[in-house]
Design a protein around this motif. Sequence first.
Motif, mmCIF file in Angstrom:
data_model
loop_
_atom_site.group_PDB
_atom_site.id
_atom_site.type_symbol
_atom_site.label_atom_id
_atom_site.label_comp_id
_atom_site.label_asym_id
_atom_site.label_seq_id
_atom_site.Cartn_x
_atom_site.Cartn_y
_atom_site.Cartn_z
ATOM 1 N N TYR A 74 0.833 -1.209 0.000
ATOM 2 C CA TYR A 74 0.000 0.000 0.000
ATOM 3 C C TYR A 74 0.866 1.257 0.000
ATOM 4 O O TYR A 74 0.591 2.218 -0.724
ATOM 5 C CB TYR A 74 -0.898 0.025 1.244
ATOM 6 N N SER A 75 1.903 1.256 0.832
ATOM 7 C CA SER A 75 2.743 2.444 0.979
ATOM 8 C C SER A 75 3.514 2.748 -0.298
ATOM 9 O O SER A 75 3.642 3.918 -0.691
ATOM 10 C CB SER A 75 3.712 2.251 2.155
ATOM 11 N N ILE A 76 4.023 1.728 -0.953
ATOM 12 C CA ILE A 76 4.757 1.935 -2.208
ATOM 13 C C ILE A 76 3.831 2.539 -3.262
ATOM 14 O O ILE A 76 4.206 3.478 -3.975
ATOM 15 C CB ILE A 76 5.370 0.610 -2.701
ATOM 16 N N PHE A 77 2.624 2.008 -3.366
ATOM 17 C CA PHE A 77 1.642 2.570 -4.307
ATOM 18 C C PHE A 77 1.402 4.049 -3.989
ATOM 19 O O PHE A 77 1.355 4.897 -4.882
ATOM 20 C CB PHE A 77 0.333 1.792 -4.226
ATOM 21 N N SER A 78 1.257 4.344 -2.707
ATOM 22 C CA SER A 78 1.009 5.720 -2.280
ATOM 23 C C SER A 78 2.141 6.655 -2.674
ATOM 24 O O SER A 78 1.904 7.771 -3.165
ATOM 25 C CB SER A 78 0.821 5.757 -0.758
ATOM 26 N N PHE A 79 3.378 6.231 -2.476
ATOM 27 C CA PHE A 79 4.519 7.103 -2.793
ATOM 28 C C PHE A 79 4.664 7.308 -4.305
ATOM 29 O O PHE A 79 5.055 8.394 -4.748
ATOM 30 C CB PHE A 79 5.799 6.541 -2.187
ATOM 31 N N TYR A 80 4.337 6.301 -5.076
ATOM 32 C CA TYR A 80 4.297 6.493 -6.539
ATOM 33 C C TYR A 80 3.242 7.534 -6.898
ATOM 34 O O TYR A 80 3.460 8.408 -7.752
ATOM 35 C CB TYR A 80 3.979 5.173 -7.247
ATOM 36 N N MET A 81 2.091 7.438 -6.233
ATOM 37 C CA MET A 81 1.015 8.401 -6.499
ATOM 38 C C MET A 81 1.419 9.808 -6.076
ATOM 39 O O MET A 81 1.052 10.789 -6.729
ATOM 40 C CB MET A 81 -0.262 7.975 -5.783
ATOM 41 N N LEU A 82 2.174 9.921 -4.983
ATOM 42 C CA LEU A 82 2.651 11.242 -4.559
ATOM 43 C C LEU A 82 3.524 11.856 -5.643
ATOM 44 O O LEU A 82 3.412 13.055 -5.946
ATOM 45 C CB LEU A 82 3.430 11.129 -3.244
ATOM 46 N N GLY A 83 4.392 11.051 -6.244
ATOM 47 C CA GLY A 83 5.215 11.544 -7.344
ATOM 48 C C GLY A 83 4.369 11.978 -8.535
ATOM 49 O O GLY A 83 4.621 13.034 -9.129
ATOM 50 N N ILE A 84 3.342 11.192 -8.843
ATOM 51 C CA ILE A 84 2.472 11.504 -9.986
ATOM 52 C C ILE A 84 1.691 12.790 -9.746
ATOM 53 O O ILE A 84 1.628 13.665 -10.619
ATOM 54 C CB ILE A 84 1.512 10.327 -10.268
ATOM 55 N N VAL A 85 1.091 12.936 -8.547
ATOM 56 C CA VAL A 85 0.278 14.135 -8.301
ATOM 57 C C VAL A 85 1.156 15.385 -8.172
ATOM 58 O O VAL A 85 0.710 16.494 -8.487
ATOM 59 C CB VAL A 85 -0.623 13.980 -7.049
ATOM 60 N N THR A 86 2.409 15.204 -7.730
ATOM 61 C CA THR A 86 3.330 16.348 -7.689
ATOM 62 C C THR A 86 3.642 16.822 -9.102
ATOM 63 O O THR A 86 3.617 18.030 -9.382
ATOM 64 C CB THR A 86 4.633 15.967 -6.962
#
Length: 420
Positions: A286-298
Amino acid sequence: MQSNSITTTYAPPFKIVAKYFIAAIIDFVILNFLLMLNYKDITGFYFQPKILAITHLLTLGWISMTIFGAMFQLVPVVLETKLFSEKLADIQFWIFLLGMIGFVTGFWNSDTGLHLNASAVLLNIAVLIFAVNMVGTFIHVKKWNITGWYLISALIYLIITAIAGFLLAYNLWHPYISINHLQYLKLHAEVAVIGWVTMVVMGVSYKLIPMFTLSHGYSMKSSKWAFWLVNIGLVGINIFFHFENNIIEILGSTLFIAAGIAFFLFQVYLIYKNRLRKKRDIGIKYSIFSFYMLGIVTLFGLIFSFIDLSGIPNIYLVFGYLVLYGYLSMLIVGQMYKIVPFLAWYHKYSSKVGLEPVPMLKDMFNEKYALVSYYLMTTAIIATTASFIFNSRIALLFSFGLMFFGSLIFTFNILTILRK
């Protein structure tokens, strides 16, 4: 020496933290049910009663409730000092819960008068109580670390967010702001998500990720760069927002924030790269998916700053959904799968070790169910994004349904842990 556990003699009773987590999880299920039930209304411009209501149920009831509970647990452990007042933590819970319910129902019913504003006052009182509790805890800290500085910054941004929220609510009742209300609303959202929530995420990640992955031997320089860049960017946006002809300054501040988040993600990469525990359990997934999403939304946010994307259907809803669900909700679910089993196990069984059989941590919940929930939620996030872009209401109903059922499985697992 810093503790390598999320519980020590400094930690408060588990019932305080559990109360916040249980309320947050209930809110998560309710908001997903409301999205599924009202899918026809979740489209178009974001400044609509039901969208505003669900957004605040998500940010106040799900995200902020979780953060409050996590901070009551982690601040004493990370900074090695007792929580200033357990009684204040309990009082804050009920005031915040009442204020949150009132605020959400106020928006839902388009009641922007006394109902909404009285609720905003309650929320500000709850935040003030939290601030007093945190400051009372901070003044007894003997040795500061990088996580502590992030949490102090987050607390300042939380206070700004709460006050701004009340002022915006009052403006809906008795208009007094000369600048466009929506411009201030955007600033309010940026301070809330980046300043309050993401600063907590960053600071706490430096403690939790190494603990859960058994990581050692990495540099922490990037965490300091991330701290200063994000703060400089946020302060810049809040100052230059009030100037005329401020486009260059705002863009520059946005670049500072993006650079700070990039340094944070690089720091997470370094920690993860130096892990001893190679297996990716469900919480890490879950956390890895979240951090990828943080990069995408940034990256998404940067593009937004330079290019007008308003012609794409529901683009603001897409961006908000990816931030609040793809990045933050997935991270919260992942961390709950790591934190709650340990806290529940420690609370119930630590004193019984060696005296009678006790369950292993991995036996506290059904990881196969958690994996099903993971796939439901990740599919829902991708499908919802596509549904918004292609403006398909049937697809949106299906996507919201996937997230709702994923949240039910998650809730079942957490309740199983608490009943063990």
